[in-house]
Design a protein around this motif. Structure first.
Motif, PDB file in Angstrom:
ATOM      1  N   LEU A  30       0.807  -1.174   0.099  1.00  0.00           N
ATOM      2  CA  LEU A  30      -0.048  -0.090  -0.022  1.00  0.00           C
ATOM      3  C   LEU A  30       0.878   1.354   0.069  1.00  0.00           C
ATOM      4  CD1 LEU A  30      -2.754   1.263   0.066  1.00  0.00           C
ATOM      5  CD2 LEU A  30      -2.700   0.883   2.651  1.00  0.00           C
ATOM      6  N   ALA A  31       1.845   1.262   0.977  1.00  0.00           N
ATOM      7  CA  ALA A  31       2.620   2.384   0.617  1.00  0.00           C
ATOM      8  C   ALA A  31       3.626   2.455  -0.433  1.00  0.00           C
ATOM      9  CB  ALA A  31       3.602   2.318   1.924  1.00  0.00           C
ATOM     10  N   ILE A  32       3.860   1.497  -1.140  1.00  0.00           N
ATOM     11  CA  ILE A  32       4.613   1.526  -2.469  1.00  0.00           C
ATOM     12  C   ILE A  32       3.446   2.248  -3.443  1.00  0.00           C
ATOM     13  CG2 ILE A  32       5.187   0.301  -4.427  1.00  0.00           C
ATOM     14  CD1 ILE A  32       6.357  -1.629  -2.415  1.00  0.00           C
ATOM     15  N   ASP A  33       2.293   1.777  -3.381  1.00  0.00           N
ATOM     16  CA  ASP A  33       1.112   2.216  -4.193  1.00  0.00           C
ATOM     17  C   ASP A  33       0.866   3.569  -4.165  1.00  0.00           C
ATOM     18  OD1 ASP A  33       0.981  -0.321  -5.396  1.00  0.00           O
ATOM     19  OD2 ASP A  33      -0.907  -0.765  -4.133  1.00  0.00           O
ATOM     20  N   TRP A  34       0.902   4.013  -2.891  1.00  0.00           N
ATOM     21  CA  TRP A  34       0.930   5.612  -2.691  1.00  0.00           C
ATOM     22  C   TRP A  34       1.796   6.254  -3.039  1.00  0.00           C
ATOM     23  CZ3 TRP A  34      -1.066   5.016   2.976  1.00  0.00           C
ATOM     24  CH2 TRP A  34      -2.413   4.641   3.221  1.00  0.00           C
ATOM     25  N   ALA A  35       3.084   5.872  -2.898  1.00  0.00           N
ATOM     26  CA  ALA A  35       4.381   6.484  -3.517  1.00  0.00           C
ATOM     27  C   ALA A  35       4.289   6.749  -5.025  1.00  0.00           C
ATOM     28  CB  ALA A  35       5.680   5.893  -3.073  1.00  0.00           C
ATOM     29  N   LEU A  36       4.021   5.732  -5.685  1.00  0.00           N
ATOM     30  CA  LEU A  36       3.591   5.625  -7.198  1.00  0.00           C
ATOM     31  C   LEU A  36       2.471   6.712  -7.461  1.00  0.00           C
ATOM     32  CD1 LEU A  36       4.564   4.524  -9.794  1.00  0.00           C
ATOM     33  CD2 LEU A  36       2.617   2.830  -9.553  1.00  0.00           C
ATOM     34  N   ASP A  37       1.507   6.873  -6.813  1.00  0.00           N
ATOM     35  CA  ASP A  37       0.389   7.651  -7.055  1.00  0.00           C
ATOM     36  C   ASP A  37       0.902   9.154  -6.881  1.00  0.00           C
ATOM     37  OD1 ASP A  37      -1.407   5.605  -7.405  1.00  0.00           O
ATOM     38  OD2 ASP A  37      -2.366   5.821  -5.628  1.00  0.00           O
ATOM     39  N   GLN A  38       1.898   9.414  -5.878  1.00  0.00           N
ATOM     40  CA  GLN A  38       2.228  10.831  -5.699  1.00  0.00           C
ATOM     41  C   GLN A  38       3.299  11.129  -6.393  1.00  0.00           C
ATOM     42  OE1 GLN A  38       2.467  11.450  -1.498  1.00  0.00           O
ATOM     43  NE2 GLN A  38       1.043   9.825  -1.183  1.00  0.00           N
ATOM     44  N   LYS A  39       3.875  10.136  -7.438  1.00  0.00           N
ATOM     45  CA  LYS A  39       4.991  10.293  -8.286  1.00  0.00           C
ATOM     46  C   LYS A  39       6.451  10.403  -7.500  1.00  0.00           C
ATOM     47  CE  LYS A  39       2.485  12.122 -12.010  1.00  0.00           C
ATOM     48  NZ  LYS A  39       1.525  11.082 -12.186  1.00  0.00           N
ATOM     49  N   ILE A  40       6.327   9.699  -6.329  1.00  0.00           N
ATOM     50  CA  ILE A  40       7.408   9.880  -5.599  1.00  0.00           C
ATOM     51  C   ILE A  40       8.636   8.867  -5.947  1.00  0.00           C
ATOM     52  CG2 ILE A  40       8.612   9.288  -3.324  1.00  0.00           C
ATOM     53  CD1 ILE A  40       5.889  10.321  -2.004  1.00  0.00           C
ATOM     54  N   ILE A  41       8.085   7.744  -6.656  1.00  0.00           N
ATOM     55  CA  ILE A  41       8.757   6.493  -7.301  1.00  0.00           C
ATOM     56  C   ILE A  41       8.311   6.449  -8.615  1.00  0.00           C
ATOM     57  CG2 ILE A  41       9.448   5.095  -5.260  1.00  0.00           C
ATOM     58  CD1 ILE A  41       7.088   3.662  -5.811  1.00  0.00           C
ATOM     59  N   GLU A  42       9.061   6.161  -9.556  1.00  0.00           N
ATOM     60  CA  GLU A  42       8.793   6.009 -11.084  1.00  0.00           C
ATOM     61  C   GLU A  42       7.773   5.027 -11.441  1.00  0.00           C
ATOM     62  OE1 GLU A  42      12.456   6.735 -13.127  1.00  0.00           O
ATOM     63  OE2 GLU A  42      12.681   8.761 -12.500  1.00  0.00           O
ATOM     64  N   ARG A  43       8.189   3.783 -10.653  1.00  0.00           N
ATOM     65  CA  ARG A  43       7.412   2.479 -11.160  1.00  0.00           C
ATOM     66  C   ARG A  43       7.042   1.816 -10.020  1.00  0.00           C
ATOM     67  NH1 ARG A  43      10.397  -2.141 -10.357  1.00  0.00           N
ATOM     68  NH2 ARG A  43      12.736  -1.929  -9.997  1.00  0.00           N
ATOM     69  N   ARG A  44       5.992   0.868 -10.100  1.00  0.00           N
ATOM     70  CA  ARG A  44       5.546   0.185  -8.916  1.00  0.00           C
ATOM     71  C   ARG A  44       6.674  -0.921  -8.842  1.00  0.00           C
ATOM     72  NH1 ARG A  44       0.574  -0.162 -10.144  1.00  0.00           N
ATOM     73  NH2 ARG A  44      -0.269   1.021  -8.521  1.00  0.00           N
ATOM     74  N   LEU A  45       6.937  -1.018  -7.664  1.00  0.00           N
ATOM     75  CA  LEU A  45       7.956  -2.051  -6.976  1.00  0.00           C
ATOM     76  C   LEU A  45       7.109  -3.099  -6.201  1.00  0.00           C
ATOM     77  CD1 LEU A  45      10.230   0.590  -5.445  1.00  0.00           C
ATOM     78  CD2 LEU A  45      10.793  -0.485  -7.411  1.00  0.00           C
ATOM     79  N   THR A  46       7.944  -4.153  -6.318  1.00  0.00           N
ATOM     80  CA  THR A  46       7.263  -5.208  -5.193  1.00  0.00           C
ATOM     81  C   THR A  46       7.747  -5.041  -4.090  1.00  0.00           C
ATOM     82  OG1 THR A  46       8.933  -6.835  -5.853  1.00  0.00           O
ATOM     83  CG2 THR A  46       7.195  -6.850  -7.239  1.00  0.00           C
ATOM     84  N   VAL A  47       7.206  -5.393  -3.020  1.00  0.00           N
ATOM     85  CA  VAL A  47       7.742  -5.715  -1.590  1.00  0.00           C
ATOM     86  C   VAL A  47       9.058  -6.518  -1.540  1.00  0.00           C
ATOM     87  CG1 VAL A  47       7.275  -6.489   0.732  1.00  0.00           C
ATOM     88  CG2 VAL A  47       5.635  -5.452  -0.680  1.00  0.00           C
ATOM     89  N   ASP A  48       9.247  -7.431  -2.276  1.00  0.00           N
ATOM     90  CA  ASP A  48      10.509  -8.320  -2.271  1.00  0.00           C
ATOM     91  C   ASP A  48      11.580  -7.549  -2.850  1.00  0.00           C
ATOM     92  OD1 ASP A  48       9.215 -10.459  -1.202  1.00  0.00           O
ATOM     93  OD2 ASP A  48       8.339 -11.185  -3.099  1.00  0.00           O
ATOM     94  N   GLU A  49      11.496  -6.359  -3.497  1.00  0.00           N
ATOM     95  CA  GLU A  49      12.525  -5.641  -4.084  1.00  0.00           C
ATOM     96  C   GLU A  49      12.924  -4.742  -3.192  1.00  0.00           C
ATOM     97  OE1 GLU A  49      12.256  -4.122  -8.310  1.00  0.00           O
ATOM     98  OE2 GLU A  49      10.192  -4.465  -7.792  1.00  0.00           O
ATOM     99  N   LEU A  50      12.305  -4.402  -1.861  1.00  0.00           N
ATOM    100  CA  LEU A  50      12.851  -3.456  -1.117  1.00  0.00           C
ATOM    101  C   LEU A  50      13.851  -4.229   0.050  1.00  0.00           C
ATOM    102  CD1 LEU A  50       9.380  -1.904   0.013  1.00  0.00           C
ATOM    103  CD2 LEU A  50      11.098  -1.024  -1.512  1.00  0.00           C
TER     104      LEU A  50
END
Length: 59
Positions: A30-50
């Motif tokens: 959910l935090a990843i999705d919000w970061a993507l929606d706010q354009k904080i990150i450029e692509r949707r990451l998976t949790v495992d990538e973190l």
């Protein structure tokens, strides 16, 4: 160690946050999705990538 401490704290009324990657996966995604929606990150990451193999296996 945190899980052991929680077990020793019998009778202490408290609501503890979950421990471990799987227990937190939904919130992290959910935090990843919000970061993507706010354009904080450029692509949707998976949790495992973190987390690397060592970090993801900690309990």
């Amino acid at each position: 160690m945190v899980a052991e401490s929680r077990n020793l704290a019998e009778g202490v009324p408290a609501i503890f946050p979950p421990i471990g990657l799987e227990a937190n996966r939904k919130g992290l995604q959910l935090a990843i999705d919000w970061a993507l929606d706010q354009k904080i990150i450029e692509r949707r990451l998976t949790v495992d990538e973190l987390f690397d193999d060592v970090t993801s296996s900690l309990r």
